[in-house]
Design a protein around this motif. Structure first.
Motif, mmCIF file in Angstrom:
data_model
loop_
_atom_site.group_PDB
_atom_site.id
_atom_site.type_symbol
_atom_site.label_atom_id
_atom_site.label_comp_id
_atom_site.label_asym_id
_atom_site.label_seq_id
_atom_site.Cartn_x
_atom_site.Cartn_y
_atom_site.Cartn_z
ATOM 1 N N TYR A 123 -2.771 7.168 14.328
ATOM 2 C CA TYR A 123 -1.554 7.846 13.873
ATOM 3 C C TYR A 123 -2.000 9.070 13.101
ATOM 4 C CZ TYR A 123 3.265 8.169 12.078
ATOM 5 O OH TYR A 123 4.559 8.575 11.794
ATOM 6 N N PRO A 124 -1.384 10.234 13.293
ATOM 7 C CA PRO A 124 -1.921 11.454 12.688
ATOM 8 C C PRO A 124 -1.707 11.579 11.185
ATOM 9 C CG PRO A 124 0.068 11.935 13.937
ATOM 10 C CD PRO A 124 -0.277 10.518 14.234
ATOM 11 N N ALA A 125 -0.648 10.977 10.662
ATOM 12 C CA ALA A 125 -0.294 11.192 9.251
ATOM 13 C C ALA A 125 -0.866 10.116 8.350
ATOM 14 C CB ALA A 125 1.226 11.236 9.099
ATOM 15 N N GLY A 126 -1.366 10.552 7.199
ATOM 16 C CA GLY A 126 -1.824 9.613 6.194
ATOM 17 C C GLY A 126 -0.675 9.172 5.309
ATOM 18 N N PRO A 127 -0.952 8.378 4.277
ATOM 19 C CA PRO A 127 0.099 7.861 3.403
ATOM 20 C C PRO A 127 0.749 8.966 2.563
ATOM 21 C CG PRO A 127 -1.949 6.624 3.162
ATOM 22 C CD PRO A 127 -2.276 7.853 3.931
ATOM 23 N N VAL A 128 2.031 8.813 2.310
ATOM 24 C CA VAL A 128 2.742 9.688 1.371
ATOM 25 C C VAL A 128 3.312 8.867 0.224
ATOM 26 C CG1 VAL A 128 3.282 11.428 3.099
ATOM 27 C CG2 VAL A 128 4.865 9.526 2.755
ATOM 28 N N ARG A 129 2.968 7.609 0.189
ATOM 29 C CA ARG A 129 3.458 6.695 -0.840
ATOM 30 C C ARG A 129 2.353 6.409 -1.842
ATOM 31 N NH1 ARG A 129 1.524 1.263 0.388
ATOM 32 N NH2 ARG A 129 0.247 1.450 2.270
ATOM 33 N N LEU A 130 2.705 5.816 -2.956
ATOM 34 C CA LEU A 130 1.743 5.288 -3.907
ATOM 35 C C LEU A 130 2.386 4.074 -4.564
ATOM 36 C CD1 LEU A 130 -1.067 5.614 -5.050
ATOM 37 C CD2 LEU A 130 -0.116 7.006 -6.894
ATOM 38 N N ASP A 131 2.040 2.909 -4.076
ATOM 39 C CA ASP A 131 2.638 1.671 -4.558
ATOM 40 C C ASP A 131 1.872 1.121 -5.749
ATOM 41 O OD1 ASP A 131 4.432 1.894 -2.460
ATOM 42 O OD2 ASP A 131 3.248 0.612 -1.128
ATOM 43 N N GLU A 132 2.501 0.215 -6.451
ATOM 44 C CA GLU A 132 1.856 -0.414 -7.596
ATOM 45 C C GLU A 132 0.734 -1.325 -7.138
ATOM 46 O OE1 GLU A 132 2.981 -3.250 -11.461
ATOM 47 O OE2 GLU A 132 4.546 -2.538 -10.096
ATOM 48 N N ARG A 133 -0.399 -1.187 -7.757
ATOM 49 C CA ARG A 133 -1.572 -1.973 -7.379
ATOM 50 C C ARG A 133 -1.485 -3.386 -7.925
ATOM 51 N NH1 ARG A 133 -7.870 -0.100 -7.895
ATOM 52 N NH2 ARG A 133 -8.803 -2.168 -8.184
ATOM 53 N N GLU A 134 -1.892 -4.360 -7.117
ATOM 54 C CA GLU A 134 -1.890 -5.764 -7.518
ATOM 55 C C GLU A 134 -3.234 -6.125 -8.158
ATOM 56 O OE1 GLU A 134 0.309 -8.081 -4.034
ATOM 57 O OE2 GLU A 134 -1.051 -6.518 -3.297
ATOM 58 N N PRO A 135 -3.252 -7.127 -9.029
ATOM 59 C CA PRO A 135 -4.517 -7.544 -9.652
ATOM 60 C C PRO A 135 -5.551 -8.037 -8.644
ATOM 61 C CG PRO A 135 -2.641 -8.420 -10.869
ATOM 62 C CD PRO A 135 -2.089 -7.831 -9.610
ATOM 63 N N VAL A 136 -5.093 -8.511 -7.482
ATOM 64 C CA VAL A 136 -6.012 -9.073 -6.484
ATOM 65 C C VAL A 136 -6.473 -8.024 -5.474
ATOM 66 C CG1 VAL A 136 -5.122 -11.420 -6.683
ATOM 67 C CG2 VAL A 136 -4.044 -9.823 -5.069
ATOM 68 N N ALA A 137 -6.311 -6.753 -5.812
ATOM 69 C CA ALA A 137 -6.587 -5.674 -4.853
ATOM 70 C C ALA A 137 -7.978 -5.739 -4.237
ATOM 71 C CB ALA A 137 -6.397 -4.320 -5.527
ATOM 72 N N LEU A 138 -8.958 -6.184 -4.999
ATOM 73 C CA LEU A 138 -10.336 -6.235 -4.506
ATOM 74 C C LEU A 138 -10.841 -7.669 -4.343
ATOM 75 C CD1 LEU A 138 -11.889 -3.385 -6.671
ATOM 76 C CD2 LEU A 138 -11.161 -3.247 -4.293
ATOM 77 N N ALA A 139 -9.943 -8.635 -4.549
ATOM 78 C CA ALA A 139 -10.349 -10.038 -4.476
ATOM 79 C C ALA A 139 -10.018 -10.680 -3.138
ATOM 80 C CB ALA A 139 -9.680 -10.842 -5.599
ATOM 81 N N SER A 140 -8.963 -10.219 -2.491
ATOM 82 C CA SER A 140 -8.552 -10.816 -1.222
ATOM 83 C C SER A 140 -7.770 -9.792 -0.414
ATOM 84 C CB SER A 140 -7.696 -12.066 -1.454
ATOM 85 O OG SER A 140 -6.465 -11.726 -2.082
ATOM 86 N N ALA A 141 -7.647 -10.075 0.859
ATOM 87 C CA ALA A 141 -6.863 -9.215 1.745
ATOM 88 C C ALA A 141 -6.075 -10.091 2.699
ATOM 89 C CB ALA A 141 -7.777 -8.274 2.537
ATOM 90 N N ARG A 142 -4.832 -9.714 2.910
ATOM 91 C CA ARG A 142 -4.041 -10.386 3.941
ATOM 92 C C ARG A 142 -4.309 -9.690 5.265
ATOM 93 N NH1 ARG A 142 0.514 -9.123 -0.236
ATOM 94 N NH2 ARG A 142 -0.336 -7.122 0.453
ATOM 95 N N PHE A 143 -4.273 -10.490 6.318
ATOM 96 C CA PHE A 143 -4.438 -9.935 7.656
ATOM 97 C C PHE A 143 -3.504 -10.729 8.556
ATOM 98 C CE2 PHE A 143 -6.348 -7.795 11.140
ATOM 99 C CZ PHE A 143 -7.085 -6.746 10.610
ATOM 100 N N GLY A 144 -2.258 -10.285 8.624
ATOM 101 C CA GLY A 144 -1.245 -11.079 9.299
ATOM 102 C C GLY A 144 -1.063 -12.384 8.554
ATOM 103 N N ALA A 145 -1.196 -13.499 9.281
ATOM 104 C CA ALA A 145 -1.045 -14.814 8.662
ATOM 105 C C ALA A 145 -2.301 -15.260 7.926
ATOM 106 C CB ALA A 145 -0.679 -15.841 9.738
ATOM 107 N N CYS A 146 -3.368 -14.515 8.026
ATOM 108 C CA CYS A 146 -4.650 -14.899 7.417
ATOM 109 C C CYS A 146 -4.785 -14.305 6.017
ATOM 110 C CB CYS A 146 -5.819 -14.427 8.274
ATOM 111 S SG CYS A 146 -5.759 -14.929 10.005
ATOM 112 N N LEU A 147 -5.469 -15.038 5.152
ATOM 113 C CA LEU A 147 -5.876 -14.533 3.848
ATOM 114 C C LEU A 147 -7.392 -14.652 3.793
ATOM 115 C CD1 LEU A 147 -4.840 -13.497 1.049
ATOM 116 C CD2 LEU A 147 -5.129 -15.858 0.252
#
Length: 230
Positions: A123-147
């Motif tokens: 997709y050509p466009a990058g993000p234009v948003r800036l959401d609030e960061r969660e405490p688990v930002a570097l601890a886990s990642a969701r990937f569909g139904a997977c954590l």
């Protein structure tokens, strides 16, 4: 341990999970390598994206050689969350590749860089948003139904992406190799003229199933030592 899986395709890893009774954690269909034919295997380096590249740079500071950056961008299709600069920085940090629950951009540049990147498209466009960061930002990642966390290993190839727990890797590795040997032997026999139906005594299976409708082909394969479904 991830290097030991480098020659195992994801279908074998998935089949081994089923054989070992391990819940299968696979990315939903559609994920592909930017460069066709690339493979990836490594410890998960998880990160959640909120609209800014800073979280990736922070994750790279924690990276160990051979890690795979697994990016949770919520499966968004309205923005690309990684491009050439992020991928170049990943390579400089010793990261073995990226797996994105979302989209990428700068496709020609990524192909030239050569670091494996798996995503759901461009997709050509990058993000234009800036959401609030969660405490688990570097601890886990969701990937569909997977954590997934740093205790997981990720595998990717032309068939898709599979995640397994690092603590179960030894058992799954051994089982996947056993399945691979059986399937290679079966393939050679088919090419030599012995059909899969003959190898698996399929007529015997049909007769036994007629007498016992609860008898499954998977049970039969385990009894006869075959492999095709798991």
């Amino acid at each position: 341990m991830p290097g030991a899986f480098a020659d195992l395709p994801t279908p074998l890893v998935a089949d081994a999970c089923v054989r070992c009774g391990v819940p299968l954690r696979a990315a939903h269909s559609g994920i592909r390598a930017v460069v066709v034919g690339q493979q990836i295997a490594g410890r998960v380096l998880p990160v959640r994206h909120y609209g800014s590249v800073d979280v990736f740079l922070e994750a790279f500071g924690r990276a160990e050689a051979g890690d795979v950056l697994v990016i949770d961008n919520g499966g968004r299709l309205d923005e690309a969350c990684v491009g050439d600069l992020a991928v170049l920085e990943a390579r400089a940090a010793g990261v073995a590749g990226l797996v994105v629950w979302g989209l990428h951009r700068d496709t020609p540049e990524l192909a030239a860089i050569g670091l494996p990147v798996f995503s759901y498209g461009s997709y050509p466009a990058g993000p234009v948003r800036l959401d609030e960061r969660e405490p688990v930002a570097l601890a886990s990642a969701r990937f569909g139904a997977c954590l997934v966390t740093g205790d997981d290993i990720v595998f990717g190839d032309g068939d898709g992406v599979v995640f397994i727990a690092a603590g179960q890797a030894g058992e799954i590795l051994a089982t996947a190799r056993q399945i691979a040997r059986t399937e290679r032997d079966q393939a050679r026999k088919i090419q030599a003229g012995e059909t899969l139906r003959q190898q698996t005594a399929f007529s015997d299976f049909l007769a036994r199933r007629a007498a016992d409708p609860s008898y499954t082909f998977r049970q039969h394969l385990r009894r006869t030592g075959g492999a095709i479904e798991e």
